[in-house]
Design a protein around this motif. Structure first.
Motif, PDB file in Angstrom:
ATOM      1  N   SER A   1       0.827  -1.207   0.000  1.00 22.77           N
ATOM      2  CA  SER A   1       0.000   0.000   0.000  1.00 22.77           C
ATOM      3  C   SER A   1       0.865   1.263   0.000  1.00 22.77           C
ATOM      4  O   SER A   1       0.391   2.343  -0.339  1.00 22.77           O
ATOM      5  CB  SER A   1      -0.934   0.010   1.212  1.00 22.77           C
ATOM      6  OG  SER A   1      -0.204   0.032   2.429  1.00 22.77           O
ATOM      7  N   ARG A   2       2.144   1.111   0.357  1.00 20.05           N
ATOM      8  CA  ARG A   2       3.058   2.256   0.369  1.00 20.05           C
ATOM      9  C   ARG A   2       4.500   1.740   0.340  1.00 20.05           C
ATOM     10  O   ARG A   2       4.747   0.537   0.378  1.00 20.05           O
ATOM     11  CB  ARG A   2       2.825   3.119   1.609  1.00 20.05           C
ATOM     12  CG  ARG A   2       2.986   2.376   2.919  1.00 20.05           C
ATOM     13  CD  ARG A   2       2.650   3.266   4.106  1.00 20.05           C
ATOM     14  NE  ARG A   2       2.895   2.568   5.358  1.00 20.05           N
ATOM     15  CZ  ARG A   2       2.812   3.147   6.555  1.00 20.05           C
ATOM     16  NH1 ARG A   2       2.467   4.428   6.641  1.00 20.05           N
ATOM     17  NH2 ARG A   2       3.056   2.462   7.648  1.00 20.05           N
ATOM     18  N   GLY A   3       5.433   2.652   0.249  1.00 17.07           N
ATOM     19  CA  GLY A   3       6.839   2.310   0.358  1.00 17.07           C
ATOM     20  C   GLY A   3       7.365   1.433  -0.761  1.00 17.07           C
ATOM     21  O   GLY A   3       6.940   1.525  -1.916  1.00 17.07           O
ATOM     22  N   LEU A   4       8.293   0.560  -0.421  1.00 15.16           N
ATOM     23  CA  LEU A   4       8.968  -0.266  -1.421  1.00 15.16           C
ATOM     24  C   LEU A   4       8.012  -1.246  -2.077  1.00 15.16           C
ATOM     25  O   LEU A   4       8.130  -1.534  -3.273  1.00 15.16           O
ATOM     26  CB  LEU A   4      10.134  -1.016  -0.777  1.00 15.16           C
ATOM     27  CG  LEU A   4      11.220  -0.152  -0.121  1.00 15.16           C
ATOM     28  CD1 LEU A   4      12.338  -1.029   0.419  1.00 15.16           C
ATOM     29  CD2 LEU A   4      11.771   0.873  -1.109  1.00 15.16           C
ATOM     30  N   GLY A   5       7.073  -1.785  -1.322  1.00 16.29           N
ATOM     31  CA  GLY A   5       6.081  -2.688  -1.904  1.00 16.29           C
ATOM     32  C   GLY A   5       5.260  -1.997  -2.971  1.00 16.29           C
ATOM     33  O   GLY A   5       4.995  -2.556  -4.043  1.00 16.29           O
TER      34      GLY A   5
ATOM     35  N   PRO B   1      27.896   6.400  -0.784  1.00 16.45           N
ATOM     36  CA  PRO B   1      28.650   6.844  -1.960  1.00 16.45           C
ATOM     37  C   PRO B   1      27.798   7.582  -2.990  1.00 16.45           C
ATOM     38  O   PRO B   1      28.300   8.488  -3.662  1.00 16.45           O
ATOM     39  CB  PRO B   1      29.215   5.537  -2.518  1.00 16.45           C
ATOM     40  CG  PRO B   1      29.405   4.683  -1.305  1.00 16.45           C
ATOM     41  CD  PRO B   1      28.228   4.999  -0.426  1.00 16.45           C
ATOM     42  N   ALA B   2      26.529   7.231  -3.120  1.00  9.47           N
ATOM     43  CA  ALA B   2      25.653   7.933  -4.063  1.00  9.47           C
ATOM     44  C   ALA B   2      25.194   9.284  -3.533  1.00  9.47           C
ATOM     45  O   ALA B   2      24.572  10.070  -4.266  1.00  9.47           O
ATOM     46  CB  ALA B   2      24.430   7.073  -4.377  1.00  9.47           C
ATOM     47  N   HIS B   3      25.481   9.571  -2.251  1.00  9.31           N
ATOM     48  CA  HIS B   3      25.160  10.856  -1.602  1.00  9.31           C
ATOM     49  C   HIS B   3      23.670  11.183  -1.604  1.00  9.31           C
ATOM     50  O   HIS B   3      23.282  12.354  -1.670  1.00  9.31           O
ATOM     51  CB  HIS B   3      25.951  12.006  -2.248  1.00  9.31           C
ATOM     52  CG  HIS B   3      27.432  11.842  -2.142  1.00  9.31           C
ATOM     53  ND1 HIS B   3      28.088  11.626  -0.957  1.00  9.31           N
ATOM     54  CD2 HIS B   3      28.387  11.830  -3.106  1.00  9.31           C
ATOM     55  CE1 HIS B   3      29.386  11.497  -1.177  1.00  9.31           C
ATOM     56  NE2 HIS B   3      29.598  11.604  -2.476  1.00  9.31           N
ATOM     57  N   ARG B   4      22.838  10.168  -1.525  1.00  5.74           N
ATOM     58  CA  ARG B   4      21.395  10.393  -1.431  1.00  5.74           C
ATOM     59  C   ARG B   4      20.734   9.121  -0.945  1.00  5.74           C
ATOM     60  O   ARG B   4      21.335   8.048  -0.938  1.00  5.74           O
ATOM     61  CB  ARG B   4      20.810  10.779  -2.789  1.00  5.74           C
ATOM     62  CG  ARG B   4      20.895   9.672  -3.854  1.00  5.74           C
ATOM     63  CD  ARG B   4      20.221  10.070  -5.144  1.00  5.74           C
ATOM     64  NE  ARG B   4      20.318   9.049  -6.187  1.00  5.74           N
ATOM     65  CZ  ARG B   4      19.469   8.045  -6.353  1.00  5.74           C
ATOM     66  NH1 ARG B   4      18.423   7.912  -5.524  1.00  5.74           N
ATOM     67  NH2 ARG B   4      19.623   7.179  -7.344  1.00  5.74           N
ATOM     68  N   TYR B   5      19.474   9.257  -0.527  1.00 11.38           N
ATOM     69  CA  TYR B   5      18.663   8.085  -0.246  1.00 11.38           C
ATOM     70  C   TYR B   5      18.144   7.518  -1.567  1.00 11.38           C
ATOM     71  O   TYR B   5      17.978   8.239  -2.548  1.00 11.38           O
ATOM     72  CB  TYR B   5      17.468   8.442   0.628  1.00 11.38           C
ATOM     73  CG  TYR B   5      17.810   8.856   2.043  1.00 11.38           C
ATOM     74  CD1 TYR B   5      18.841   8.253   2.756  1.00 11.38           C
ATOM     75  CD2 TYR B   5      17.078   9.850   2.687  1.00 11.38           C
ATOM     76  CE1 TYR B   5      19.138   8.629   4.055  1.00 11.38           C
ATOM     77  CE2 TYR B   5      17.361  10.235   3.991  1.00 11.38           C
ATOM     78  CZ  TYR B   5      18.394   9.618   4.667  1.00 11.38           C
ATOM     79  OH  TYR B   5      18.686   9.991   5.959  1.00 11.38           O
ATOM     80  N   GLY B   6      17.852   6.219  -1.568  1.00 10.55           N
ATOM     81  CA  GLY B   6      17.179   5.626  -2.715  1.00 10.55           C
ATOM     82  C   GLY B   6      15.693   5.906  -2.652  1.00 10.55           C
ATOM     83  O   GLY B   6      15.182   6.481  -1.675  1.00 10.55           O
ATOM     84  N   ASN B   7      14.968   5.521  -3.692  1.00  9.92           N
ATOM     85  CA  ASN B   7      13.524   5.739  -3.691  1.00  9.92           C
ATOM     86  C   ASN B   7      12.791   4.487  -4.162  1.00  9.92           C
ATOM     87  O   ASN B   7      13.373   3.576  -4.759  1.00  9.92           O
ATOM     88  CB  ASN B   7      13.146   6.957  -4.541  1.00  9.92           C
ATOM     89  CG  ASN B   7      13.533   6.808  -5.984  1.00  9.92           C
ATOM     90  OD1 ASN B   7      13.028   5.955  -6.706  1.00  9.92           O
ATOM     91  ND2 ASN B   7      14.455   7.670  -6.455  1.00  9.92           N
ATOM     92  N   ALA B   8      11.508   4.464  -3.854  1.00  9.47           N
ATOM     93  CA  ALA B   8      10.694   3.274  -4.133  1.00  9.47           C
ATOM     94  C   ALA B   8      10.565   2.999  -5.623  1.00  9.47           C
ATOM     95  O   ALA B   8      10.467   1.832  -6.031  1.00  9.47           O
ATOM     96  CB  ALA B   8       9.308   3.446  -3.502  1.00  9.47           C
ATOM     97  N   GLU B   9      10.576   4.040  -6.451  1.00  6.43           N
ATOM     98  CA  GLU B   9      10.425   3.840  -7.891  1.00  6.43           C
ATOM     99  C   GLU B   9      11.606   3.064  -8.465  1.00  6.43           C
ATOM    100  O   GLU B   9      11.421   2.081  -9.195  1.00  6.43           O
ATOM    101  CB  GLU B   9      10.291   5.182  -8.604  1.00  6.43           C
ATOM    102  CG  GLU B   9      10.123   5.038 -10.107  1.00  6.43           C
ATOM    103  CD  GLU B   9      10.002   6.369 -10.829  1.00  6.43           C
ATOM    104  OE1 GLU B   9       9.836   6.343 -12.065  1.00  6.43           O
ATOM    105  OE2 GLU B   9      10.092   7.416 -10.167  1.00  6.43           O
TER     106      GLU B   9
ATOM    107  N   LEU C   1      17.877  -6.465  -1.264  1.00  8.38           N
ATOM    108  CA  LEU C   1      18.246  -5.900   0.030  1.00  8.38           C
ATOM    109  C   LEU C   1      18.288  -4.372  -0.064  1.00  8.38           C
ATOM    110  O   LEU C   1      19.238  -3.807  -0.613  1.00  8.38           O
ATOM    111  CB  LEU C   1      19.622  -6.410   0.469  1.00  8.38           C
ATOM    112  CG  LEU C   1      19.744  -7.856   0.953  1.00  8.38           C
ATOM    113  CD1 LEU C   1      19.279  -8.874  -0.073  1.00  8.38           C
ATOM    114  CD2 LEU C   1      21.184  -8.156   1.372  1.00  8.38           C
ATOM    115  N   PRO C   2      17.262  -3.694   0.433  1.00 11.57           N
ATOM    116  CA  PRO C   2      17.270  -2.236   0.358  1.00 11.57           C
ATOM    117  C   PRO C   2      18.228  -1.616   1.369  1.00 11.57           C
ATOM    118  O   PRO C   2      18.366  -2.098   2.502  1.00 11.57           O
ATOM    119  CB  PRO C   2      15.818  -1.866   0.684  1.00 11.57           C
ATOM    120  CG  PRO C   2      15.326  -2.995   1.538  1.00 11.57           C
ATOM    121  CD  PRO C   2      16.022  -4.224   1.022  1.00 11.57           C
ATOM    122  N   GLY C   3      18.887  -0.559   0.927  1.00  6.70           N
ATOM    123  CA  GLY C   3      19.679   0.242   1.843  1.00  6.70           C
ATOM    124  C   GLY C   3      18.815   1.333   2.438  1.00  6.70           C
ATOM    125  O   GLY C   3      17.664   1.100   2.813  1.00  6.70           O
TER     126      GLY C   3
END
Length: 259
Positions: free
Chosen positions: A16-20, A218-226, A182-184
């Protein structure tokens, strides 16, 4: 790229939200019929409507707790023979290992090890008969790198990984693959809650705490669900039939291992 998934059916747990949700959207974009799931019916129905509107896919919403027998029965009633199963479930909240009681440990193992195994057991027979199946387990970086306070989640998810290491090889010849993603540090509601609590505990503003965390990636950002969902969709595609038994880190390079 055509992922070869048009007309396939997918159950996406806790979507319903997030990575799923990111996985459900990516699979719908690829042409799958989707069963989305969550415990908050209002949020779940909104997500189902959003995916339908964005992709034109057939989307069925099942409000249920996947950790229960009743919840699993409801999911499988909506999609008895899925081509794709995305196992996802919330983990226990961060807590020192000395504060964990027996019942809390059992519940954590049910959520993050037993539940995905049960859903896999119920789904994999039809996949093998059809000669096509994709099972993705969303676990955590804590499987390969200790994260403070997540000992229970880490242990349960690592147990799932080890359990399936042999299973995935048993079914590979039938066209069924099983992989873990495996999400960071991903920009989700769960991360925002963690940031809020951790920044207060350290006497920092949320902005400063986020800046410190992102500087370590190293990517200097958070990842995103998309983008996470796109990785998941590729692993479900016809192009990924030779990838199985793998633990794919989506972490911006955070884990500093060569292998």
């Amino acid at each position: 790229m055509d992922l070869g998934l048009k007309g396939k059916t997918a159950i996406v747990c806790a979507s319903s939200r997030g990575l799923g949700k990111g996985c459900a959207m990516a699979l719908a974009e690829a042409g799958c019929d989707i069963v989305v799931n969550g415990r908050n019916e209002e949020t779940l129905n909104a997500t189902a409507g959003e995916i339908r509107s964005a992709t034109g896919a057939s989307v069925t919403a099942v409000s249920a707790d996947v950790s229960t027998a009743e919840g699993q029965k409801a999911l499988l009633a909506a999609c008895p023979e899925p081509d794709i199963l995305i196992n996802n479930n919330g983990g226990p909240p961060p807590r020192k290992f000395t504060e964990l009681g027996r019942e809390e440990i059992i519940e954590g193992v049910i959520q993050n090890m037993i539940t995905p195994i049960e859903l896999l057991q119920a789904s994999i027979g039809a996949m093998r008969q059809k000669g096509f199946g994709r099972i993705i387990n969303i676990t955590s970086l804590s499987v390969v790198m200790p994260i403070e306070g997540l000992d229970l989640s880490s242990g349960a998810r690592a147990g799932l990984t080890s359990f399936l290491a042999g299973v995935c090889r048993e079914v590979a010849g039938d066209g069924v693959t099983i992989n873990q993603v495996l999400p960071g540090k991903m920009d989700t509601d769960r991360l925002r809650t963690t940031v809020r609590n951790a920044s207060k505990a350290r006497g920092l503003s949320e902005e400063d705490f986020i800046a410190q965390q992102q500087a370590e990636i190293p990517a200097h950002r958070y990842g995103n669900a998309e983008e996470f969902g796109k990785v998941c969709a590729f692993l479900c595609s016809v192009h990924a039939g030779y990838i199985t038994g793998q633990n794919i880190k989506v972490d911006g390079g955070l884990v500093p291992y060569a292998f």
